[in-house]
Design an enzyme around this catalytic site. Structure first.
Site, PDB file in Angstrom:
ATOM      1  N   GLY A  43       0.916  -1.159  -0.132  1.00 22.94           N
ATOM      2  CA  GLY A  43       0.005   0.223  -0.061  1.00 22.94           C
ATOM      3  C   GLY A  43       0.920   1.259  -0.012  1.00 22.94           C
ATOM      4  CG  HIS A  44      -1.288   4.875   0.143  1.00 22.54           C
ATOM      5  ND1 HIS A  44      -2.398   5.687  -0.102  1.00 22.54           N
ATOM      6  CD2 HIS A  44      -1.678   4.159   1.228  1.00 22.54           C
ATOM      7  CE1 HIS A  44      -3.384   5.722   0.854  1.00 22.54           C
ATOM      8  NE2 HIS A  44      -3.033   4.628   1.619  1.00 22.54           N
ATOM      9  CG  ASN A  45       2.678   7.441   2.338  1.00 25.76           C
ATOM     10  OD1 ASN A  45       1.751   7.762   1.835  1.00 25.76           O
ATOM     11  ND2 ASN A  45       3.783   8.089   2.135  1.00 25.76           N
TER      12      ASN A  45
END
EC number: 2.3.1.191
Lengths: 326, 326, 326
Positions: free
Chosen positions: A241-243
């Site tokens: 996922g993002h980050n």
């Protein structure tokens, strides 16, 4: 090409037991060996085959004590799996035909910069202002977006996609169908419960020697970077996922998913089909069993498994208890 | 481009606390902020960073009560996450270079109809009799089959595939590697136990404002349509079986699978790695926790989790009980 | 095209109940039928619709006993699901426009050999020394590597990828985004805990009549072959590790993962989101429920489910026990 058992043993710094003159010209699984094959025995499950294999030679551990007669020559080494892997790598290197050049049916932006001895196959796409390091190999149908940087020696397999602004280290391998830098799953419900897209303005940064499995997806950061450390190995169909941040030399098996902003430490071993919630931290050196659900940060390195996630011993007891429940 | 904290507060209808003259030129996570950055605080886990961040400004909730001194200017708003999302969207809009035109290296059937201000990149493919709405953006290597309809303003990212006869709404986003309209998993064993393919004659219909994550797959209906309602958001690597229906504004996280003919209501929130058996119905507004196994219809909206699936409170008790089992 | 209920009954060797003269021109789900539609009733859950459907005809089982009046004509057959599937296949066959020819915008190596009546669409790629059987259909953007063999009548959908040296049987279907022959997840830690790639020198061999779902990945063998038997059906987003073997006519549902060197027997039915550890053997005819974790070999065929994996009856009891736990 043929090599004698003696020659191979020298490469592996191993000791020959039996005939060192026999010639080898292929690798085979121990249960499928033929005269001329070399096999290896690392996993004890396969020991019965060593007494019946037709392989001319088998790489075994220094400690291995046969229970009965073996026809094959043996090469004794410290770590059979590592040795066979080195041998295969050397063999692969010998066979490799280095491809260099730009296929006329590729699409390369005039503003892209290509290093020396790059290979770009047909139907590959390189967007504006991207910078491709030397000896990079970009397969057919691969997509490199805008302002992407790819380090020297990296292989982008057919159909892999690297979206705008992402940074790929040196000597990485992106397998077919990989997606790097897709827009993460970010939506904020407005006053009416309708979800509004949250723009994903960051990127993905891969360190050197990273390997990303087929059809795995890594989302770009909302702000800043999704970071995959040096030497990380992700299997097929993994979701990052993002980050998210993943520390150096961590390996993650197939179909595991890591939710947004979670940080996994270095040298972790994560099995398949594990799920991590978002916004947690996993200590360096943690091992997590298959299908686990990781809902909280892990501060103590160790082996864990299950859903609820438990220390490995406790998990194994729980599995036994559940199996016995009437 | 730089904006003062005061200017940004006006856009967000927020109140400034501290210096309103400071200039902002980028977004940063609160833990990575630098002078010139604007950050936000929505998740309480990140509160400690607000006391140490170097960001020039932080968007916080009206209700937020600091526990100690904060160097940054604050912009107080009702919903910090929604506000930062609006701000980022506005910023993204400003930066966007609108692409229009047909790349000469794309493949477009003579019988396809293209609306105004369409963008089709190199190596994209549009099949016979497909109808592409105005301002649609079709990325490199994307595949649009025969008789497909794509509504105005939709973005088809590189390598996404929309198979024959599918219908995509307006302002949708199909991320890289998406497959819409693959043939579902339908096989009937014949007299000899050999599986015969069941033809999949239907299609997939996506409503407006739908977002489909990278490498997610949606199968076409056996008969009729697989239907994804308006405003639905699917994450990466999700599997939607044939004849599934998903109601408006439902969100489904990564690696969840929905088996054939299941109907999920509106405004549901489904976490990651959940599995649904086929032929069941899920009530509007249902929430389902990560890794759950949903084996029966859910008639009462509410929060559920686990496998067996239980009401959330009962599930949490079970998790505690299992953790304590000796 | 229209057919009378009588004509259709003849094709299916079924018996008409009610009006045999009514004309049929489309298939519809029983709950969405209109005059002119033919539907079927196989799953008892849908029985209520048979009393209200507007379909002109419904295919039902010989044993079906209506609970009240039915407006539609009935066609009684032994196995309604198999019958409708045959009917749809016949219909699909009638509609099919056979595509033959090589699109000038495809990339085909001079050393590739193509059989008769092959179709290769635009942007497809066929590498050196590959051999493509007669009547093979290769979709837009599909990638066929070096020295690949593809049997007669096989369909390679858009964007599917078959890597070097793999062998695909006759009449197979590779759905969009499939990856066959990616390099498996093989890494050996060296003295410093840094993972070294283990070369993957083997290939993947698919038998005849194999179907591989969208975005599914099958890794090549380290040595020898990853083998998918005749008639095997894999759903979308499935992961098959290196050196796995799957016996004839086994079906595996979506998002299941099989780790390296595991051998699954013939005629097995594996549900979705199941995980198999590596190096185990599963008996012919085994059935495994959704989300199961298979950690040991299964020697007795039968139905199993859960994690820990239990015989089905015991698993169902455990589920009930867990649901009741206070």
């Amino acid at each position: 090409m043929k090599f004698s058992v003696e020659q191979i043993a020298k490469i592996l710094e191993g000791e020959v037991e039996g005939d060192g003159e026999v010639l080898i010209d292929n690798f085979a699984k121990i249960e499928e060996g033929k005269p001329g094959s070399i096999s290896f025995l690392a996993n004890i499950k396969y020991e019965p085959y060593i007494y019946t294999t037709e392989s001319s030679a088998v790489i075994v551990s220094k400690e291995f004590i046969p229970k009965s007669a073996i026809k094959s020559s043996l090469i004794r080494v410290k770590d059979p799996y590592l040795s066979v892997s080195k041998l295969m790598a050397a063999y692969q290197q010998m066979l490799k035909v280095k491809k260099v050049g730009i296929h006329p049916k590729s699409i390369i932006s005039d503003s892209a910069e290509l290093g020396e001895e790059v290979f770009v196959d047909a139907l590959a796409y390189i967007g504006d202002h991207s910078v491709i390091g030397s000896e990079v190999n970009i397969g057919a149908g691969a997509y490199i977006g805008l302002r992407v940087k790819i380090g020297a020696g990296t292989i982008i397999h057919p159909g892999a996609k690297v979206m705008d602004d992402c940074v790929i280290g040196e000597n990485c391998v992106l397998h077919p169908g990989v997606v790097i830098g897709s827009e993460g799953f970010g939506f904020a419900p407005d006053e009416n419960g309708v979800f509004q897209d949250i723009p994903q303005l960051g990127n993905v940064v891969l360190g050197d020697n990273v390997s990303i499995g087929a059809n795995t997806t890594i989302d770009r950061a909302t702000m800043g970077s999704t970071r995959i450390g040096k030497g990380v190995k992700l299997d097929n169909l993994v979701q990052i996922g993002h980050n998210v941040e993943i520390g150096e030399n961590t390996v993650i098996a197939s179909q595991t998913g890591v939710s947004g902003s979670t940080k996994i430490g270095r040298n972790c071993m994560i099995a398949g089909q594990v799920g991590f919630v978002g916004h947690i931290k996993i200590a360096d050196g943690t091992k997590i069993g298959a299908k686990s659900g990781v809902a909280k940060s892990i501060e103590e390195p160790g082996a864990y498994s299950g859903h609820p996630l438990l220390p490995l011993k406790q998990y194994l007891r729980l599995m036994i208890n559940l199996s016995k429940m009437k």
